[in-house]
Design an enzyme around this catalytic site. Sequence first.
Site, mmCIF file in Angstrom:
data_model
loop_
_atom_site.group_PDB
_atom_site.id
_atom_site.type_symbol
_atom_site.label_atom_id
_atom_site.label_comp_id
_atom_site.label_asym_id
_atom_site.label_seq_id
_atom_site.Cartn_x
_atom_site.Cartn_y
_atom_site.Cartn_z
ATOM 1 N N SER A 1 88.971 39.258 61.193
ATOM 2 C CA SER A 1 89.855 39.107 60.942
ATOM 3 C C SER A 1 90.801 37.967 60.932
ATOM 4 O O SER A 1 89.445 37.089 60.163
ATOM 5 C CB SER A 1 91.038 39.576 61.491
ATOM 6 O OG SER A 1 92.459 38.972 61.826
ATOM 7 N N ASP B 1 96.566 36.403 56.680
ATOM 8 C CA ASP B 1 94.746 36.256 57.751
ATOM 9 C C ASP B 1 94.308 36.121 56.929
ATOM 10 O O ASP B 1 93.902 37.484 55.972
ATOM 11 C CB ASP B 1 95.679 36.636 59.011
ATOM 12 C CG ASP B 1 95.219 38.337 59.012
ATOM 13 O OD1 ASP B 1 95.583 38.818 58.285
ATOM 14 O OD2 ASP B 1 94.638 38.704 60.079
ATOM 15 N N ASP C 1 91.895 38.776 57.188
ATOM 16 C CA ASP C 1 91.862 40.078 56.832
ATOM 17 C C ASP C 1 93.026 40.980 55.818
ATOM 18 O O ASP C 1 92.667 41.727 56.194
ATOM 19 C CB ASP C 1 91.218 41.214 57.529
ATOM 20 C CG ASP C 1 91.982 41.536 58.906
ATOM 21 O OD1 ASP C 1 92.501 41.143 59.240
ATOM 22 O OD2 ASP C 1 91.755 42.535 59.462
ATOM 23 N N GLU D 1 104.963 41.715 65.602
ATOM 24 C CA GLU D 1 104.881 41.252 66.532
ATOM 25 C C GLU D 1 104.970 39.938 65.887
ATOM 26 O O GLU D 1 105.179 39.544 64.601
ATOM 27 C CB GLU D 1 103.302 40.943 67.052
ATOM 28 C CG GLU D 1 102.594 41.775 67.851
ATOM 29 C CD GLU D 1 101.188 42.123 68.654
ATOM 30 O OE1 GLU D 1 101.027 42.041 69.497
ATOM 31 O OE2 GLU D 1 99.898 42.232 67.595
ATOM 32 N N PRO E 1 97.482 38.306 82.108
ATOM 33 C CA PRO E 1 96.239 37.706 82.217
ATOM 34 C C PRO E 1 95.262 37.766 80.652
ATOM 35 O O PRO E 1 96.287 38.987 79.956
ATOM 36 C CB PRO E 1 95.831 38.713 83.189
ATOM 37 C CG PRO E 1 97.011 39.999 82.726
ATOM 38 C CD PRO E 1 97.695 39.769 82.696
ATOM 39 N N SER E 2 94.710 37.098 79.954
ATOM 40 C CA SER E 2 94.299 37.146 78.774
ATOM 41 C C SER E 2 93.769 38.571 78.772
ATOM 42 O O SER E 2 93.320 39.369 80.196
ATOM 43 C CB SER E 2 93.017 35.617 78.297
ATOM 44 O OG SER E 2 92.583 36.802 77.672
ATOM 45 N N GLY E 3 93.352 39.442 77.612
ATOM 46 C CA GLY E 3 92.541 40.447 77.417
ATOM 47 C C GLY E 3 91.004 40.229 77.892
ATOM 48 O O GLY E 3 89.981 41.043 77.761
#
Length: 561
Positions: free
Chosen positions: A67, A284, A286, A389, A521-523
Amino acid sequence: MKEEQSLLILQSASLFAHPEGVKLSYGTAGFRADASILKSTVHRVGMLSALRSIKTQSVVGLMITASHNKVTDNGVKIVDHSGGMLSQEWEPFADQLANAETPEALLSLITEFIEKEKIPFDGVQTAEILLGRDTRPSGESLLEAAMQGISSIFGAIALDLGILTTPQLHWMVRARNKGIVATEPAYFEQISSSFRCLLDLIPNETESNKMDNIVVVDGADGVGGEKLEVLKNMLTGLVIEVRNTGKGGGLLNDGVGADYVQKEKVVPRGFGSDDVGIRCASLDGDADRIVFFTVPDNSSSRIDLVDGDKILSLFALFIKEQLSILTMEGNENPKNNSEARLGVVQTAYANGASTDYLKQLGLEVIFTPTGVKHLHEKAAQFDIGIYFEANGHGTILFSESWLSWLEARNNELSSVSDGSEQQKAALRLISVSKLINPAVGDALSCLLLVEAILQHKGWSIHKWNELYQDLPSRQLKVKVVDRTAVTTTNAETIAVSPPGIQEAIDAETVKYPKGRCFIRPSGTEDVIRVYAEASTQEAADSLADSVAKIVDRSLGFGSSE
């Protein structure tokens, strides 16, 4: 499992050694990493896709893409039989497969999983997997690894569809399982003809400035630019100029693309002072995200960004208007009115001004945790669910039952009041349902829908951008010892642990007019993300800084000394 099948898996896996010390995790985007370490992972995802196809007795897809990541990265993800993302229940198994250190460990995992999932694995069942990849140089060798993984499972057939956008592959998997022609020309034909229908239904009184029928698109030097060059020749009533098509020697996602434009709020490479006032868009890598922008003046590289929140607002406004016409008073038979439940789904990262605007329209707004899979699932609960988003990934979902009602209503209206405003509204909604990609966010179909609505309303991008004024915001990340120390609730807007941190954030937030702040928290990495909004940019920056310091004191490296 038959002995020859076990042997075939072992032989195939031994050709693709698991890279030492590498641990990968299957997230919303599938697996993503530097392309040089991905062969064994992609090979195993090939096996996984074959098992998924056998289990669901349907066609599934496998997409090789990273992506909006840099060109040296790549990734792989499975498109489920619905055309959506891989079922979340299978994600932990994907992790185990990717991280199995030896061919024997891999075989053992597959054997256990087949038993647990009751997959009819007797060598008689067939599996069919459609494969696509983006334009990255590493895509070809990774595709080969995927094909070998698939062919190590008896009865599995791999169909290489070549270079595609991610949304095209999602669309094709869904189409195949619905018995619809699932080729790239069929995809282009459906979205271009639906776009034509919407233009044909523009009210005569709309003043459409010919200049406004031009849009300049940044293709991120990726697959989207390449496909848009094909699509633009099938369109009437819209002139598309594509830059950064990937043909001019520019690097994929390097100073170009929706992710860069949305985060940096500056012009992508190849755009500048000659583009002042023109409607521009950026895909973006992809082509599953899109954002729009204008260059306000020729004195700097800054842009006026029109992001996913604004796209969502435009779509919601248009659909609400068509529903109002369809069910307007004076309808000769009120029994024929099926009040659609229209819902809008956002994450906590949506700008607060967009949420206020949508609520003022009288729409039902629902929040979910970050991640497209959460938004998609929630949107599917409405007759018409719209999600986006801010990064430009989103779509519109129409329920099958409501679409059936709409088709029947349109047939009825065409027999009693052909050409009436109500019938036109029904036709517009049917066209939207065919133009938008119901499987996943799709930059090409969203581009066309935005353009059709702007022409319908006779709006410039400036008029659209004035729907509401974004509240200034700031995002920061704080390096922490252990990101799992923060747990959240209420769509990630409230921190439940560590104790006392939410109260400290609240105490800071109330100091600022229109203040809003949350942490999560970041994933993927040991950082805590901080998002803050306030009435001025200075205040948003200050709030974000203050909360970042709270997080650092509580969880940062200073706290562990």
